[in-house]
Design an enzyme around this catalytic site. Structure first.
Site, PDB file in Angstrom:
ATOM      1  N   LYS A 177       0.803  -1.114   0.065  1.00 40.45           N
ATOM      2  CA  LYS A 177       0.074  -0.021  -0.016  1.00 40.45           C
ATOM      3  C   LYS A 177       0.873   1.341   0.139  1.00 40.45           C
ATOM      4  CE  LYS A 177      -4.407  -1.642   1.477  1.00 40.45           C
ATOM      5  NZ  LYS A 177      -5.443  -1.399   2.619  1.00 40.45           N
ATOM      6  N   LYS A 234      -5.929 -11.989  -7.516  1.00 39.93           N
ATOM      7  CA  LYS A 234      -7.258 -12.207  -7.001  1.00 39.93           C
ATOM      8  C   LYS A 234      -8.178 -10.879  -7.399  1.00 39.93           C
ATOM      9  CE  LYS A 234      -8.896 -11.573  -2.083  1.00 39.93           C
ATOM     10  NZ  LYS A 234      -8.895 -11.534  -0.631  1.00 39.93           N
ATOM     11  N   LYS A 277     -11.821  -5.750  -4.674  1.00 37.01           N
ATOM     12  CA  LYS A 277     -12.864  -4.922  -4.630  1.00 37.01           C
ATOM     13  C   LYS A 277     -12.308  -3.208  -4.398  1.00 37.01           C
ATOM     14  CE  LYS A 277     -13.513  -4.711   0.506  1.00 37.01           C
ATOM     15  NZ  LYS A 277     -12.352  -4.230   0.805  1.00 37.01           N
TER      16      LYS A 277
END
Ligand code: TRP
Length: 336
Positions: A115, A198, A201
């Site tokens: 991140k 993956k 979202k």
């Protein structure tokens, strides 16, 4: 008296859109646990703040995620469903835990590294201490089991280490050691265009995911244009055929059919056949949830009431733990 059933706790950070991957990998499993376990599911709205959020959008998304949880079949009576920010004990316990967490441990967190590489202009301290808030979420409720995806295992491990550290300093028996919960199916849905990754979202590329509340036309289009692999055989082989295998995974979970059954049914058929059938299956599976969702979102007072009652139930339990922890670390109890 402590509840007889084992306690399960999980949550999702309120960012992006809940996807088919969240449904298959998490919410659908949670729904199946609601009768056999004492379950707490929460909206990790404070965790969302580690990345800059537009306030109006965040507020709307909190309602939206909550309504989606309900629409997908999580029962607010059987489970305790609440917003993290409504139970202030989360941030309070997280402070105590932050003071027990070595900087080095946080520095090793893969998610922090990823991140901070992605949000180079906003590497804030919250992003760094994120795992201590997550540990507080878990430990406040004395959770036995925590269903988490692969990407959260390291955070859960840190939480377990913190229980050890806490016990070394303050004695045993105050905080329950949580275990990861490995579901029966353990299905992991991958990105539609890039099936090595993956389904996320927070993906900015719309074509990579199907949202829970997406309209049928768009779902159909995305599934039909999902990346497939060379060759034409429909076979479950995530190494060699990640694209088709991903479609088969989704199919298998939603239809309750085994891979062997599906492979037999599609022997000699083309990718296109599988996609047409799968698109319909996904649309029809999500349709009732999408309709219920639309109704739920029309009545904010009702959502507010359900959130308030979830928070009240959660807080009774959270308070109990926090009180013991404050006492153990040597704070003076506030007299009425
Ligand atoms: N970090 C988790 C995620 O992004 C969400 C989360 C926050 C969580 N606190 C938790 C999950 C406690 C399980 C338990 O998916």
């Amino acid at each position: 008296m402590p509840p007889m059933k084992k306690t399960i706790l999980s949550g999702s950070t309120v960012t992006g859109n809940l996807t088919l991957g969240n449904y298959i990998g998490a919410i659908n499993n949670w729904r199946q646990l609601q009768d056999d376990y004492d379950c707490l599911y929460f909206l990790a709205d404070l965790h969302a703040l580690t990345v800059h959020q537009d306030p109006a959008i965040l507020r709307e998304r909190i309602y939206s995620f909550f309504a989606q949880y309900l629409a997908l079949g999580l029962d607010p009576q059987k489970n305790i469903i609440f917003a993290q920010s409504h139970v202030h004990e989360h941030t309070e316990l997280s402070w105590i835990l932050t003071c027990l967490t070595p900087m080095g441990a946080l520095n090793r967190m893969t998610q922090f590294k990823e991140k901070s590489a992605k949000h180079t202009k906003n590497i804030n301290a919250g992003l760094f201490t994120y795992p201590t808030l997550m540990a507080a979420d878990i430990l406040l409720y004395q959770a036995d089991l925590v269903p988490v995806g692969e990407d959260q295992k390291q955070h859960l491990e840190l939480c377990r280490d913190l229980v050890g550290t806490f016990e070394n300093h303050y004695g045993k028996g105050l905080l329950k050691m949580p275990e990861p919960y490995i579901g029966k199916t353990g299905a992991r849905v991958m990105s539609l265009q890039d099936p090595i990754k993956k389904m996320s979202k927070s993906d900015e590329v719309e074509k990579n995911f199907v949202a829970v509340i997406e309209d049928p036309k768009s779902i159909e289009k995305k599934i039909k244009s999902a990346a497939t692999d060379s060759g034409s055989e429909i076979r479950f082989d995530p190494e060699m055929k990640p694209g088709v295998s991903n479609l088969l995974t989704i199919y298998s979970v939603l239809a309750g059919k085994s891979m062997a059954e599906l492979e037999a049914a599609y022997a000699g058929k083309m990718y296109g056949h599988l996609k047409v059938d799968l698109a319909e299956l996904v649309v029809e599976t999500l349709r009732p949830a999408r309709e219920r969702y639309a109704d739920l979102m029309k009545n904010r007072d009702h959502l507010d009431q359900l959130l308030a009652s979830g928070a009240a139930r959660a807080q009774v339990r959270a308070q109990e733990t926090l009180k013991k922890v404050y006492q153990a670390v040597g704070l003076v109890p506030r007299k009425a």
